[in-house]
Design a protein around this motif. Structure first.
Motif, PDB file in Angstrom:
ATOM      1  N   UNK A  19      10.208  -0.396   6.478  1.00 18.14           N
ATOM      2  CA  UNK A  19       9.885  -0.763   7.862  1.00 18.14           C
ATOM      3  C   UNK A  19       8.677  -0.006   8.404  1.00 18.14           C
ATOM      4  N   UNK A  20       8.330   1.135   7.792  1.00 14.39           N
ATOM      5  CA  UNK A  20       7.230   1.955   8.309  1.00 14.39           C
ATOM      6  C   UNK A  20       5.881   1.533   7.738  1.00 14.39           C
ATOM      7  N   UNK A  21       5.810   1.330   6.401  1.00 16.03           N
ATOM      8  CA  UNK A  21       4.508   1.051   5.787  1.00 16.03           C
ATOM      9  C   UNK A  21       4.446  -0.274   5.043  1.00 16.03           C
ATOM     10  N   UNK A  22       5.562  -0.971   4.908  1.00 12.44           N
ATOM     11  CA  UNK A  22       5.568  -2.260   4.236  1.00 12.44           C
ATOM     12  C   UNK A  22       5.678  -2.186   2.735  1.00 12.44           C
ATOM     13  N   UNK A  23       5.763  -1.000   2.140  1.00  9.70           N
ATOM     14  CA  UNK A  23       5.862  -0.875   0.687  1.00  9.70           C
ATOM     15  C   UNK A  23       7.213  -1.396   0.202  1.00  9.70           C
TER      16      UNK A  23
END
Length: 746
Positions: free
Chosen positions: A489-493
């Motif tokens: 949710x933070x960086x899309x990884x």
């Protein structure tokens, strides 16, 4: 105008109703029951807009309010009062734990009695032949052949046959009624728990086991105090035969026509304890625990109260079971934290057992391989007789802990290579292995390998646990659940990885390493279905090589004779918590789980994985055992002025609004400190401070601690604080409770 009261007439009833208010309520007495109004009767009374079931506490001529303003009692539910010993215990509990009496009485009653049901257990309908039926000529029934067959079947059961058994044989109620109308059979109702046979010859279903010297000495000491309050600490290593001492003490108690109450810590232990007791004794034995239906609980409660059940076994709440003829109270695994109720009425069942045994002047036996520091302190002062069992029933000594350093070693499912090798060797030798990991789920949390994001709960200061069965993220503090994210949710990884190991991950690793051996996972998730735990343990007890992976459910009291190796995956989890009791509780758990190894014909081995192998407390436990460590912990507690050398109370405050708990906590602390200064009571007031988990279940949590050298001064200060809170309007917007003798700061 009102009639003048008759001198001595009961016109007002003081009633305790289930409410958080610490007061009683006056009601106008109506027509009394046959035995007259008296304390202990249940009544249905109007309370606000509803009707509630309360208990009469006192009967008076006049109340505090004018008689004409009092509401009348709607209904008296009992002809006779609730048991006197139960009423005394509830009054004592409410007073000691500073809890509302009405709520205490409510919590101590079975659910059906709280709802106003009659104080009577269910009955079993039975059919038996009359004198006419025994002498009847079956030719009279040749036109009703099924009735003749039924009559012949009942003739084979002179003590009667239950209706369900008759119907199971293909007969009908109409056939029973037809024979009843002819005077050939009669119906009777008997309690589901029949009365015990008073003959001592019929007491035992199997002979008692022979005792070794230490067991015999302990039992002799217990026998010498059967007629008086006689508190004893039975301090025996795991597998030393404490249960056999319990059984033979109970035999002596029941042979005298008395009743024995046995408390066990976990519902998971109740079935195996119940099975062993029922094999030994041929008298009615009832169990009380949270797994019962409401009707089953009332049946057991009534059988104990009436005296028909000589032996009562139960978990924490069973301490409130009334006994007609109390003879002994036994608390097994007395150190266990589950004896302390952590919500609502925060009582400690072990401490209430002490008070109750003293009240009834009966022996009290506290048993444990790792006694609490409080009980060891009492024993060292001579308050308790200290009975020791230092030898196992088998020829093998208890296994010592071997510390395995995890630093710098690769791990698979939390296990390092030397431990996996030891597991393989044990299985190859035909033995079983128990792997203990006190973390449910697959992994403690889910992490993003790219940015370091961690899955955290929105309602608690805690991380979400990753589960694979079914796949989800769950909080074990508030039970909130969330679907697994496809990406961070933070960086899309998409590189999301489990962090750490739980029971599911360790199970998966072991199944991959040892595919030919069954793996049984035992935790709260895998044993949700009724009897699931017993079915798994029954399979394990067959003795075939297998792996058990489990939480502390496996650590307490289970006899697993084929386990030769115990592995503790992470010994450090509870050793360094902020709670001053964390070290005591963690080392007790380590010793208890270690005690599952080598309980039969082969010696045991215990491997404890740790990142802190040089920790002095852990090394002392491994080299010298729990007793030596307990002595050291007692000295540390004495120097720090902590329990058992000092008495504590904890005011807990919680609210969704941080400012509400902060302001109330600050004002409560200031007011209490000012009051203490005026009274010179020598009571410390610390805080308020945030709880170890400040944000939990969507609420902010704050704590205020009281400490005193004398219990009476602590209670005086606690009572004042409760009164201050009840009169403070701001306290109505905050949930608060006073915990007397808290067992944890969490």
């Amino acid at each position: 105008m009102h009639d003048s009261p008759t001198p001595g007439a009961i016109r007002v009833l003081r009633v305790a109703v289930p409410t958080p208010l610490r007061r009683l309520f006056d009601y106008r007495a109506t027509a009394p029951p046959a035995a007259g109004w008296q304390p202990g009767l249940r009544v249905r009374v109007p309370f606000g807009r509803r009707q509630v079931v309360g208990v009469v506490v006192a009967c008076r001529e006049q109340g505090e309010r004018p008689f004409g303003e009092l509401k009348p009692v709607a209904e008296c539910l009992d002809e006779t009062p609730l048991p006197a010993d139960w009423l005394w215990l509830c009054h004592f509990t409410a007073r000691y734990y500073q809890h509302p009496l009405g709520d205490t009485l409510h919590q101590a009653l079975p659910v059906l009695l709280r709802q106003g049901r009659p104080l009577a257990g269910r009955v079993r309908e039975q059919w038996l032949l009359t004198d006419s039926g025994r002498a009847a000529d079956t030719q009279r029934l040749k036109r009703a052949p099924r009735q003749a067959e039924l009559l012949a079947m009942l003739a084979q059961h002179p003590h009667g046959l239950a209706t369900q058994a008759v119907l199971a044989q293909g007969f009908t109620r109409e056939q029973l009624k037809a024979l009843d109308a002819k005077g050939l059979v009669t119906r009777r109702e008997t309690p589901r728990t029949a009365a015990a046979d008073p003959a001592a010859a019929h007491l035992l279903g199997e002979p008692a086991l022979p005792l070794n010297g230490e067991q015999a000495a302990a039992l002799s000491t217990l026998h010498a105090g059967l007629e008086t309050f006689h508190p004893c600490l039975l301090h025996g290593v795991t597998g030393s035969g404490k249960t056999e001492v319990y059984l033979q003490l109970i035999e002596a108690v029941v042979a005298r026509g008395r009743q024995a109450l046995v408390l066990v810590p976990e519902i998971g232990l109740t079935p195996q304890t119940l099975a062993r007791f029922r094999h030994r004794f041929q008298v009615p034995i009832v169990a009380l625990h949270s797994g019962l239906t409401d009707h089953e609980r009332l049946d057991a409660w009534e059988a104990a109260a009436s005296g028909r059940a000589p032996i009562v076994i139960g978990t924490r709440s069973a301490i409130f079971t009334p006994l007609a003829r109390p003879g002994a109270i036994i608390v097994d695994e007395e150190h266990d934290g589950s004896f302390k109720q952590q919500e609502g009425l925060r009582y400690h069942a072990r401490d209430l057992a002490v008070a109750r045994a003293q009240r009834h002047a009966v022996p009290l036996l506290l048993g444990s391989a790792t006694p609490s520091l409080e009980s060891l302190h009492h024993a060292s002062r001579g308050d308790y007789r200290h009975l020791r069992l230092t030898r196992r029933a088998t020829r093998h000594a208890p296994a010592r802990l071997e510390l395995v350093d995890m630093r710098g070693r690769p791990r698979q499912g939390g296990l390092v290579p030397p431990v996996l090798t030891a597991i393989g060797e044990t299985l190859a030798a035909g033995h079983q292995v128990l792997v203990f990991i006190n973390r449910r789920g697959f992994a403690p949390t889910l992490a993003c390998h790219a940015c370091g994001w961690l899955a955290e709960c929105d309602h608690c200061d805690a991380r979400l646990t990753l589960h694979r069965q079914p796949p989800l993220l769950a909080c074990h503090h508030c039970d909130s659940r969330r679907a697994l994210p496809d990406a961070c949710p933070a960086c899309g990884s998409a590189d999301l990885r489990p962090l750490g190991s739980g029971t599911e991950r360790t199970e998966e690793t072991l199944a991959a390493h040892f595919p030919e051996v069954p793996v049984h996972r035992i935790d709260r998730d895998s044993t949700r279905r009724r009897d699931a735990l017993e079915r798994m343990l029954a399979e394990v007890r067959r003795g075939e090589p297998c792996l058990l992976v489990g939480t502390q459910m496996l650590a307490k009291g289970h006899h697993l004779p084929h386990v030769a190796l115990v592995v503790v995956v992470n010994a450090d989890a509870g050793l360094y918590a902020s709670d001053f009791r964390a070290l005591e509780h963690s080392t007790q758990l380590l010793e208890q789980v270690a005690g599952r190894a080598g309980r039969a014909s082969h010696p045991g081995r215990v491997l404890v994985q740790t990142l802190h192998g040089d920790d002095p407390h852990l090394r002392m436990l491994a080299e010298y055992g729990y007793d030596a460590l307990a002595d050291q912990l007692l000295e540390e507690r004495r120097a720090a002025r902590l329990p058992p050398f000092r008495f504590l109370a904890l005011l807990r405050l919680e609210s969704p609004q941080e400012a509400a708990v902060t302001d109330l906590g600050r004002h409560a602390g200031e007011a209490l400190r000012a009051w203490l200064t005026d009274r010179e009571l020598n009571v410390d007031c610390l805080g308020p401070v945030p709880a170890p988990m400040e944000w939990r279940q969507g609420r902010y949590h704050l704590q205020l601690m009281l400490g005193a050298d004398k219990r009476s001064r602590l209670h005086e200060a606690g009572a004042w604080l409760v009164g201050w809170l009840e009169s403070n309007p701001a306290a109505r917007r905050v949930r608060w409770s006073l915990d007397i003798d808290p067992q944890t700061l969490a």
